[in-house]
Design an enzyme around this catalytic site. Structure first.
Site, short mmCIF file in Angstrom:
data_model
loop_
_atom_site.label_atom_id
_atom_site.label_comp_id
_atom_site.label_asym_id
_atom_site.label_seq_id
_atom_site.Cartn_x
_atom_site.Cartn_y
_atom_site.Cartn_z
N TYR A 152 76.02 103.12 50.83
CA TYR A 152 75.16 104.04 50.07
C TYR A 152 73.79 104.18 50.75
CZ TYR A 152 72.79 105.80 45.80
OH TYR A 152 72.08 106.53 44.88
N LYS A 156 72.07 107.51 52.32
CA LYS A 156 70.79 108.03 51.82
C LYS A 156 69.73 108.05 52.92
CE LYS A 156 72.07 108.82 47.52
NZ LYS A 156 72.28 110.22 47.09
#
Ligand code: NAP
Length: 245
Positions: A152, A156
């Site tokens: 993740y 990002k």
């Protein structure tokens, strides 16, 4: 700039962004992956709040071909596309040494590669009109790192670099690309975290509370507006002071 596609707007932060843009009179494409009923409910609320045209569109962004089709469908239903909010995102948390290839691939595909395809398709249209707004919903963990979220965080952080590059490539064409980096925001995604983890985050947030999806929506709506024409390539944290940078 009045036609907006908000990915992942059936729930959470995306839903709040759709409703805020509705209040500001935009035509909206409300997008979902599985929760059609929720997306229809958002569309109904948006109409009551003052949206113009409202389309509800399904697309599973973990599938390669879905992103380009989604942009084309939204532009067709709304007549044009001047604002793209890349909000849809998933988590598949786990420590690095236990992380499966599938968990890595699913998060990179949905949270980063789909954004590349959505943005490519949208910018092609925006270039012709010489106006456009891209707002990418990143995360403060993309700036600060977070144990258990290697996939993740990589997505990002990648999104933040991607945003800066789009800003440089198309800033001369009336198009801006900015990112927001929310901290801990009340939503289904964060409600799924163990209470102990929630408490740990809370103790690190100077504001002493979690954020609300509506607060992120206000920031995104500003970046999507004409008023933000001279803001480009930025990543704005909205995290109650969790990670000032
Ligand atoms: P959420 O409540 O879990 O909602 C996720 C949204 O993404 C839903 O609309 C969902 O559609 C859609 N989605 C899920 N899987 C998808 C797929 N395969 N293809 C297309 N769409 C898919 O999430 P949220 O907490 O509002 O987060 C929204 C964004 O903010 C994400 O990018 C997240 O990473 C980011 N963010 C959240 C927080 C936070 O604290 N909540 C903090 C920082 C950043 P369905 O309803 O159809 O499943």
């Amino acid at each position: 700039m009045k036609q907006a596609l908000i990915t992942g707007s059936s729930r959470g932060i995306g839903r709040s962004i759709a409703l805020e843009l509705a209040r500001r009179g935009y035509d909206l494409a409300v997008h979902y992956a599985r929760n059609r009923e929720a997306a229809l409910a958002v569309a109904g609320e948006a109409e009551k709040l003052g949206a113009g045209k409202v389309a509800v569109i399904e697309a599973d962004l973990s599938k390669r071909e879905a992103a380009t089709e989604l942009v084309e469908n939204a532009a067709r239903e709304l007549g044009d596309l001047s604002v793209l909010i890349n909000n849809a995102g998933i988590t598949r948390d786990g420590l690095l040494i236990r992380m499966k290839d599938n968990d890595w691939d699913a998060v990179i595909e949905t949270n980063l590669s789909a954004v590349f395809r959505l943005t490519r398709a949208a910018v092609k249209r925006m270039m012709k009109a010489r106006r456009g707004r891209i707002v990418n919903v990143a995360s403060v963990v993309g700036l600060m790192g977070n144990p258990g979220q290697a996939n993740y965080v990589a997505a990002k952080a990648g999104l933040i670099g991607f945003t800066k590059t789009i800003a440089k490539e198309y800033g001369g064409r009336g198009i801006t690309a900015n990112a927001v980096a929310p901290g801990f925001i009340e939503s289904d995604m964060t409600a799924a975290l163990p209470v102990k983890v929630q408490q740990e985050y809370l103790s690190a947030i100077p504001a002493g509370r979690f954020g609300k999806p509506e607060e992120v929506a206000q920031l995104v709506a500003f970046l999507a507006s004409d008023a933000a024409a001279y803001i480009n390539g930025q990543t704005i944290a909205i995290d109650g002071g969790l990670y000032p940078h």
